[in-house]
Design a protein around this motif. Structure first.
Motif, PDB file in Angstrom:
ATOM      1  N   ASP A  29       1.163  -0.937  -0.114  1.00 23.06           N
ATOM      2  CA  ASP A  29      -0.013   0.521   0.330  1.00 23.06           C
ATOM      3  C   ASP A  29       0.610   1.454   0.113  1.00 23.06           C
ATOM      4  OD1 ASP A  29      -2.074  -0.804  -0.246  1.00 23.06           O
ATOM      5  OD2 ASP A  29      -2.495  -1.518   2.035  1.00 23.06           O
TER       6      ASP A  29
ATOM      7  N   VAL B 267       1.637   6.663  -7.109  1.00 25.25           N
ATOM      8  CA  VAL B 267       0.378   7.217  -7.440  1.00 25.25           C
ATOM      9  C   VAL B 267       0.589   9.126  -7.847  1.00 25.25           C
ATOM     10  CG1 VAL B 267      -1.884   7.274  -7.385  1.00 25.25           C
ATOM     11  CG2 VAL B 267      -0.808   5.168  -7.577  1.00 25.25           C
TER      12      VAL B 267
ATOM     13  N   LEU C  36       2.132   1.904  -3.303  1.00 21.88           N
ATOM     14  CA  LEU C  36       1.381   2.203  -4.343  1.00 21.88           C
ATOM     15  C   LEU C  36       1.022   3.625  -4.243  1.00 21.88           C
ATOM     16  CD1 LEU C  36      -0.885  -1.134  -4.942  1.00 21.88           C
ATOM     17  CD2 LEU C  36       1.040  -0.405  -6.807  1.00 21.88           C
ATOM     18  N   ASP C  37       0.658   3.887  -2.914  1.00 20.14           N
ATOM     19  CA  ASP C  37       0.579   5.225  -2.734  1.00 20.14           C
ATOM     20  C   ASP C  37       1.896   5.956  -2.989  1.00 20.14           C
ATOM     21  OD1 ASP C  37      -1.699   4.282  -2.375  1.00 20.14           O
ATOM     22  OD2 ASP C  37      -1.836   4.524  -0.015  1.00 20.14           O
TER      23      ASP C  37
ATOM     24  N   ARG D 254      -3.166  -3.656  -9.858  1.00 22.63           N
ATOM     25  CA  ARG D 254      -3.621  -2.565  -8.850  1.00 22.63           C
ATOM     26  C   ARG D 254      -2.974  -0.906  -9.343  1.00 22.63           C
ATOM     27  NH1 ARG D 254      -0.609  -6.247  -3.970  1.00 22.63           N
ATOM     28  NH2 ARG D 254      -1.150  -8.525  -4.611  1.00 22.63           N
TER      29      ARG D 254
ATOM     30  N   ARG E 145      -6.048   1.853  -8.251  1.00 22.86           N
ATOM     31  CA  ARG E 145      -5.965   3.561  -7.256  1.00 22.86           C
ATOM     32  C   ARG E 145      -5.717   4.880  -8.994  1.00 22.86           C
ATOM     33  NH1 ARG E 145      -3.318   0.104  -3.833  1.00 22.86           N
ATOM     34  NH2 ARG E 145      -2.974   1.256  -1.671  1.00 22.86           N
TER      35      ARG E 145
END
Length: 707
Positions: free
Chosen positions: A86, A93, A89-90, A469, A473
């Motif tokens: 998490d 992005v 990916l956060d 994924r 997002r």
């Protein structure tokens, strides 16, 4: 162990190799414990190359990347700290969204190649995602793209002669392909034909493992194969060795080619290639008068300025002699042209915004440093299935660009490779036995299935899951971003194509492979009566009005901004940029030509970090002729430095008659972090004259002993 649960599963080798072996995964208690070749597969026949024989050790290597990581030290220092998926990916992005808000999506560059050949997780697996984003399109032309352009212009998207049909050939030319190291399973067929009486000729600039097993080795100077091919054309025409009926009925442009070839005599070619005129005539006569005759074109033919024209000239030969009439006659480039893959569905070029720019992957170093592309600055890059720091030219420029703190680099990898060492975020990627896929083949006529049979260690996930994924997002709503890997396979192949008659995904899951319905090795002669998939329906000895292009799968299926320059409609010899003959001023400083073939023990840079593979391959080395070594005071085993104005690398001198004076050879794939430079440190990023291919064999260097 008495109660151990042992199972076997179908696998497909995912590596960038024409053999695309069908494999058997051996699993014990949920862990991959062995891999062997599928004995039922007519090409694999139970055997694997030295790279794959202990594939399971790569899956469980102690250096494997197991968790997402964030950089905590200087770029290139390999200092990372574990984070959650998490968090990773956060951060990706949020960084991307900020870059898009300030500079637009084209400030983000995707970078991939064939580190995995899977339809789902391979070269094109991230294309739909980045096309939807509107990111810069990357033209990926590392290997075979110039060959593809030339082949398509001459004979169209045909698989050509079946590699298995070489068993019927009486005369075989392996042209610029070290089959023993890079196409082993086809070499077994060639050897069987040789035992039956076929003559095997290898044309290569040095005495490779394959050349040493041939009946005849011809060693032209690097980059001069086009002159050799044109002189063969001259001889075949001049001496009446043509199949005139075939030429009259199934070719276009013969009169114009005849006129051009008139001055391309063997004597003319001798001064360029270093091959005696009498030898060239003998080769042309034997080839034209012995049927079936088959040519295996190696991708190394393209790797100099005139590479595309060289492929054009060689591709004309089977039509002039009528070799296409026979089972086992013709030429073999990439059989992939007859595979029913749906690249538009895989890549979604319809999502690309109009006007999206293109950069070439070979020129990454320039794009990141002294020749940035017009428009948005490059602020982010994601790299997967590729390792440009060893595999792309002008390495020092690439490293300089990756060191830029303003570049946000994401790398999905198995190990902290030379490129991944510069990443800001590392993502652990799954390996072959840990994901379902079908493996694209560019060397035979079989579909190959790969089962997921073990769980990935740590938190590694397949490439396609990474993009799923990220797409979620970013709020991408297109259906394809929600497909499972199995659904991708259902949609990525045209199962209704005639070539897939009797084949579906269920069949592949049960059997592991399936031969396409395109004839058998004993009856396939696709151009016996012409029927070339060209605009004319004929072999185009002349391609009137042709312009330069890169085939769609190598540029995310994007049609925009093709280079488009008008091409010579006829084949010819085009001199290299960097040889003593063509660039004498540069040769005063750097008098030696260099060729950088694939390594026997590595698959590009894969395995070059594993001790047992390095032991088998040997440390980085340089093959040098005794005359060149003596002139420089170099002895066998000495540490030597190879250099030019672009960079340098070091290796152990191997003095040998396998290379002619004026030429050195150093193989590809060694890791920069384990060596002082690698061979692409000296490579030019200038492109070939067709297909924007690389000029890896068009470089001048100097050699010296390391004090």
């Amino acid at each position: 162990m008495a109660n151990a649960v042992k199972t076997t599963h179908h696998g497909g080798c995912p590596h960038d190799c024409p053999d695309t072996c069908s494999m058997v995964f051996e699993v014990t208690d949920g862990k991959l414990t062995g891999v062997k070749g599928n004995a039922e597969h007519p090409m694999t026949r139970g055997g694997l190359c030295v790279k794959l024989k202990d594939y399971e050790k790569r899956h469980y290597h102690p250096d494997r990347l197991l968790y997402p990581m964030r950089r905590t030290g200087p770029k290139g220092s390999k200092q990372f700290t574990r984070i959650s998926w998490d968090e990773a990916l956060d951060e990706i992005v949020s960084r991307w969204q900020a870059i898009i808000a300030e500079h637009g999506p084209q400030a983000i560059v995707p970078y991939s190649y064939l580190g995995n050949q899977g339809l789902v997780h391979g070269l094109n697996g991230g294309d739909a995602f980045f096309n939807r984003m509107g990111a810069t399109v990357t033209e990926r032309t590392f290997c075979g793209e110039g060959s593809s352009t030339a082949w398509l212009l001459t004979v169209g998207p045909t698989a050509g002669v079946d590699p298995e049909s070489f068993i019927h050939a009486k005369y075989i030319i392996i042209w610029a392909c070290n089959s023993v190291s890079t196409n082993l399973h086809h070499w077994h067929i060639v050897k069987e034909a040789q035992k039956k009486g076929a003559k095997v000729v290898v044309i290569d600039a040095y005495a490779s493992k394959t050349a040493k097993e041939a009946d005849w080795h011809i060693a032209p100077k690097p980059g001069t194969d086009g002159a050799l091919a044109m002189a063969m054309i001259h001889t075949i025409i001049e001496e009446g060795l043509l199949d005139q009926d075939y030429v009259d009925n199934y070719t276009v442009g013969f009169d114009e080619l005849k006129e051009r070839a008139q001055t391309r005599t063997p004597e003319w070619a001798e001064t360029i290639t270093g091959i005696p005129a009498a030898t060239i005539r003998t080769l042309a006569r034997e080839y034209a008068s012995t049927q079936p005759a088959a040519i295996r074109l190696g991708v190394a033919l393209e790797r100099h300025k005139g590479g595309g024209q060289t492929i054009r000239a060689v591709s004309c030969l089977p039509a002039l002699t009528g070799a296409w009439r026979y089972v086992g006659g013709g030429a073999l480039q990439f059989p992939v042209w007859e595979h029913p893959y749906k690249f538009d569905v895989i890549c979604r070029p319809d999502l690309i915004p109009e006007g999206t720019r293109v950069i070439n992957a070979l020129q990454l170093g320039r794009a990141l440093t002294d020749q940035p592309p017009a428009g948005a600055p490059i602020k982010a890059m994601m790299c997967w299935n590729a390792n440009p720091v060893t595999q792309a030219p002008e390495t020092d420029k690439i490293v300089q660009g990756l060191l830029n703190e303003d570049l946000f680099l994401v790398s999905a990898e198995h190990f902290i490779s030379d490129t991944a060492a510069y990443a800001d975020i590392l993502l652990p990627a799954a390996m072959g036995a840990e994901m379902e896929d079908m493996i694209l083949s560019w060397g035979h006529l079989y579909l190959t299935y790969n089962a997921k049979c073990v769980e990935a260690p740590g938190e590694a996930i397949p490439n396609n899951e990474i993009f799923r994924r990220l797409a979620a997002r970013l709020g991408y709503q297109e259906e394809n971003f929600r497909w499972s890997d199995s659904e991708c396979l259902e949609n990525y192949v045209d199962w209704n194509a005639p070539a897939c008659e009797g084949i579906d995904l269920a069949y592949l899951r049960e059997h592991g492979f399936a031969r396409l319905k395109v004839g058998t090795k004993d009856d396939r002669a696709p151009h016996k009566s012409g029927n070339f998939p060209t605009p004319s329906g004929k072999c185009q000895l002349k391609a009137e009005g042709a312009t330069n292009f890169v085939a769609g799968p190598f540029r995310q299926m994007y049609d925009g901004f093709q280079s488009g320059e008008l091409l010579d409609p006829l084949p010819d010899y085009v001199p290299s940029r960097e040889t003593p003959a063509t660039n004498p001023e540069l040769a005063k400083k750097f008098p030696l030509s260099i060729v950088s073939p694939k390594s026997h023990g590595f698959l590009n840079s894969c395995y070059a970090n594993m001790a047992q593979k390095i032991q088998g391959q040997g440390e980085q080395f340089v093959l040098v002729n005794a005359l060149d070594a003596d002139e420089r005071g170099i002895k066998h085993g000495d540490k030597v430095r190879v250099f030019n104005d672009r960079g340098a690398f070091e290796g152990d001198a191997r003095i040998t008659a396998d290379v002619n004076p004026g030429l050195i050879v150093a193989t590809l794939g060694y890791w920069r972090q384990l060596n002082t430079g690698t061979v692409n440190s000296i490579s030019s990023a200038e492109l070939v004259n067709m297909g924007n291919a690389p000029s890896f064999s068009d470089n001048l260097v100097q050699l010296e002993a390391v004090a």
